[in-house]
Design an enzyme around this catalytic site. Structure first.
Site, short mmCIF file in Angstrom:
data_model
loop_
_atom_site.label_atom_id
_atom_site.label_comp_id
_atom_site.label_asym_id
_atom_site.label_seq_id
_atom_site.Cartn_x
_atom_site.Cartn_y
_atom_site.Cartn_z
N SER A 1 4.46 -6.79 0.13
CA SER A 1 4.15 -5.39 0.45
C SER A 1 3.88 -4.58 -0.80
O SER A 1 4.72 -4.52 -1.70
CB SER A 1 5.33 -4.74 1.17
OG SER A 1 5.48 -5.29 2.43
N HIS B 1 -0.65 -4.27 3.42
CA HIS B 1 -1.17 -5.64 3.36
C HIS B 1 -2.67 -5.60 3.69
O HIS B 1 -3.05 -5.36 4.83
CB HIS B 1 -0.45 -6.54 4.37
CG HIS B 1 0.97 -6.85 3.99
ND1 HIS B 1 1.35 -8.05 3.43
CD2 HIS B 1 2.09 -6.10 4.10
CE1 HIS B 1 2.66 -8.03 3.21
NE2 HIS B 1 3.13 -6.86 3.60
N HIS C 1 4.09 -12.04 9.23
CA HIS C 1 5.54 -11.95 9.44
C HIS C 1 5.88 -12.24 10.89
O HIS C 1 5.05 -12.00 11.78
CB HIS C 1 6.03 -10.53 9.13
CG HIS C 1 5.62 -9.99 7.80
ND1 HIS C 1 4.38 -9.42 7.58
CD2 HIS C 1 6.28 -9.92 6.61
CE1 HIS C 1 4.29 -9.03 6.32
NE2 HIS C 1 5.43 -9.34 5.71
N TYR D 1 7.79 -10.50 12.69
CA TYR D 1 7.86 -9.25 13.46
C TYR D 1 6.49 -8.76 13.93
O TYR D 1 6.41 -7.86 14.77
CB TYR D 1 8.60 -8.15 12.68
CG TYR D 1 7.94 -7.71 11.39
CD1 TYR D 1 6.79 -6.92 11.39
CD2 TYR D 1 8.48 -8.07 10.17
CE1 TYR D 1 6.19 -6.52 10.22
CE2 TYR D 1 7.89 -7.69 8.98
CZ TYR D 1 6.74 -6.91 9.01
OH TYR D 1 6.14 -6.55 7.84
N GLU D 2 5.42 -9.34 13.40
CA GLU D 2 4.09 -8.97 13.90
C GLU D 2 3.79 -9.66 15.23
O GLU D 2 2.77 -9.38 15.85
CB GLU D 2 3.02 -9.35 12.88
CG GLU D 2 3.11 -8.52 11.61
CD GLU D 2 2.13 -9.00 10.55
OE1 GLU D 2 0.97 -8.56 10.57
OE2 GLU D 2 2.53 -9.83 9.70
N ALA E 1 8.85 -7.65 -1.19
CA ALA E 1 9.71 -6.49 -1.40
C ALA E 1 11.03 -6.79 -0.67
O ALA E 1 11.00 -7.37 0.42
CB ALA E 1 9.06 -5.25 -0.82
N MET F 1 12.02 -9.87 4.93
CA MET F 1 11.49 -10.36 6.21
C MET F 1 10.38 -11.39 6.02
O MET F 1 9.52 -11.55 6.89
CB MET F 1 10.96 -9.18 7.03
CG MET F 1 11.99 -8.07 7.25
SD MET F 1 11.28 -6.63 8.06
CE MET F 1 12.57 -5.40 7.81
N SER F 2 10.39 -12.08 4.89
CA SER F 2 9.26 -12.99 4.61
C SER F 2 9.67 -14.14 3.71
O SER F 2 10.85 -14.43 3.53
CB SER F 2 8.13 -12.19 3.94
OG SER F 2 8.51 -11.82 2.63
N ASN G 1 14.79 -1.10 -2.51
CA ASN G 1 15.83 -0.21 -1.96
C ASN G 1 17.15 -0.99 -1.98
O ASN G 1 17.15 -2.21 -2.18
CB ASN G 1 15.49 0.19 -0.51
CG ASN G 1 15.31 -1.01 0.38
OD1 ASN G 1 14.33 -1.74 0.27
ND2 ASN G 1 16.28 -1.24 1.25
N HIS H 1 10.07 2.08 5.22
CA HIS H 1 8.92 1.34 4.66
C HIS H 1 8.17 2.16 3.61
O HIS H 1 7.61 1.61 2.66
CB HIS H 1 7.98 0.93 5.80
CG HIS H 1 6.89 -0.03 5.39
ND1 HIS H 1 7.15 -1.26 4.81
CD2 HIS H 1 5.53 0.06 5.45
CE1 HIS H 1 6.01 -1.88 4.54
NE2 HIS H 1 5.02 -1.10 4.91
#
Ligand code: HPA
Length: 305
Positions: free
Chosen positions: A38, A69, A91, A93-94, A121, A224-225, A248, A262
């Protein structure tokens, strides 16, 4: 249109057809494959003599649906070394299956890639980490994989790799050391860390209890990746280097006013992107020298980092 989850996995022949299609359109024969996380897709701009494809034009390829992206596959040379770079990844979540998320790794392999570099990230779980730190992955915890959502579930095609691949050596030690050495030379020592990355399905950020659990399990950062791709890259015998940009701190305290979001991830990625790019460019240059055993390239290192 939002992509539909696709549970069927692409066959060896499907992957080969995509690789052959790409090889027919580009003269570049990449040995390094790069996946940009990201806000970190700017690295692709460093590639010279580019040939780029929108994901939507590449047969069998999924499409990026996430802000930050770009959704382009860029071929070119980085410090004289032939590379292919994913500007944007996929990902869970997509809505993509874990097999679709990792399909590009098999295509990389069939393009001739031997080394994969991945960036992401991530949120810090380790209390010693600060926003803006770069964490070199030394290991991972694959929670979706441990609970059955693993990219290698299903029939195993031996043309890619063995049924039960080893993962205790997923991250190449020599490349981790190279990153530390290059980072020191570039003056990044204060914000270069090493640690364990834990992957979750997302898209929600973690609850306080989830972050505390992950930290107790030994994770230093959460995202998440990456882990799915690393698993498939290792299965088919490519060597792997990965880093997390800490964008973060995961919220670990009920009284904390902090909230992960995000936008913050993209802002921090933008601030550190140039350093991440310099680190990777210099590593690629050094990797080449190690491969070719050609010390004459030495003087090159410091001009176009
Ligand atoms: N959690 C999960 N994924 C992330 C985070 C986070 O805090 N930051 C960036 N990606």
């Amino acid at each position: 249109m939002f992509p539909q989850a696709d549970q069927s996995s692409d066959t060896y022949e499907d992957c080969k057809a995509t690789a052959d299609w790409l090889l027919a359109q580009s003269a570049v024969r990449p040995s390094v494959g790069i996946v940009c996380g990201s806000g970190l897709g700017g690295l692709a701009a460093a590639l010279k003599d580019q040939v780029a494809f929108d994901y939507k034009d590449v047969p069998n390829f999924p499409q990026s649906t996430v802000h930050g992206h770009a959704g382009r596959l860029v071929f070119g040379t980085l410090r004289g070394r032939s590379c292919v770079c994913m500007q944007g990844r996929f990902h869970l979540y997509e809505g993509y299956s874990v097999q679709k998320v990792t399909l590009p790794m098999r295509i990389f392999k069939l393009l001739g890639v031997d080394t994969v570099i991945l960036t992401n990230a991530a949120g810090a779980l380790n209390q010693d980490f600060k926003v803006g730190d770069i964490m070199i992955l030394k290991d991972h915890i694959n929670l979706p994989g441990l609970s059955g959502n693993h990219p290698l579930v299903g029939l195993n095609d031996e043309r890619f790799g063995v049924r039960f691949p080893c993962m205790s050596d997923a991250y190449e030690r020599e490349l981790q050391q190279l990153a530390l050495d290059v980072g020191q030379e570039l003056g990044f020592g204060d914000f270069l860390k090493e640690g364990v990355y834990s992957v979750l399905g997302g898209p929600s950020f973690e609850t306080v209890a989830e972050s505390r659990m992950l930290a107790k399990l030994g994770a230093d950062a959460v995202g998440m990746s990456t882990v799915h791709e690393v698993t498939v890259a290792r299965h088919c015998g490519m060597r792997v280097f990965a880093l997390s940009l800490i964008t973060n701190r995961a919220v670990m305290d009920y009284d904390s006013p902090e909230k992960a979001n995000h936008e913050e991830v993209l802002v921090v990625a933008k601030q550190r992107a140039e350093q991440v790019e310099r680190l990777i460019c210099t590593m690629v240059a050094r990797m080449e020298r190690r491969h070719n055993n050609n010390d004459d390239d030495d003087h090159d290192d410091h001009h176009d980092d």
